[in-house]
Design an enzyme around this catalytic site. Structure first.
Site, mmCIF file in Angstrom:
data_model
loop_
_atom_site.group_PDB
_atom_site.id
_atom_site.type_symbol
_atom_site.label_atom_id
_atom_site.label_comp_id
_atom_site.label_asym_id
_atom_site.label_seq_id
_atom_site.Cartn_x
_atom_site.Cartn_y
_atom_site.Cartn_z
ATOM 1 N N HIS A 103 51.335 28.602 -16.084
ATOM 2 C CA HIS A 103 51.719 28.098 -14.765
ATOM 3 C C HIS A 103 52.668 29.075 -14.082
ATOM 4 C CE1 HIS A 103 54.644 26.565 -17.698
ATOM 5 N NE2 HIS A 103 55.536 26.529 -16.714
ATOM 6 N N HIS A 105 55.749 29.505 -11.330
ATOM 7 C CA HIS A 105 56.845 28.851 -10.616
ATOM 8 C C HIS A 105 56.946 29.533 -9.260
ATOM 9 C CE1 HIS A 105 58.787 26.856 -14.145
ATOM 10 N NE2 HIS A 105 58.125 27.803 -14.790
#
Length: 117
Positions: A103, A105
């Site tokens: 993922h 940020h």
């Protein structure tokens, strides 16, 4: 394109709708939502729908997906009107990764200090 979801993965559960999230964007490749522990006024996470544990696990055939993650970060920042922002990906435990579903940020909404070494 879709790898089997990991039944124990927090982000796979968010993607499938089993867990709630404050979604900001989604398409056939990624889902973006607000981080529940924000480190800046704007803090979003962008996750691929395909379960990939870490950046190290992306294959050469995933190049378009990796690029799409970055372009989604650009899109979110523009939609939020951020004059500047940070995009970061923690990789492996030693790199600060806590949830093992790759993922990005996206942080912004205030001046961010340089993080050089």
């Amino acid at each position: 394109m879709s790898a089997a979801p990991d039944s124990d993965c927090l982000f796979c559960k968010i993607i499938s709708g089993q867990l709630p999230s404050a979604k900001l964007y989604e398409d056939d490749r990624v889902v973006a939502f607000k981080d529940v522990h924000p480190q800046a006024p704007f803090h979003a996470l962008i996750v691929p729908r395909k379960h990939v544990a870490t950046l190290d696990d992306f294959a050469p055939g995933d190049a378009l997906l990796v690029g799409h993650l970055l372009l989604t970060a650009k899109r979110l920042a523009a939609e939020e009107g951020l004059p500047g922002y940070r995009v970061a990906m923690n990789v492996q435990r030693a790199g600060g990764q806590v949830i093992f579903h790759a993922h990005l940020h996206v942080l912004g909404g205030r001046a961010l200090k340089a993080q050089l070494g």
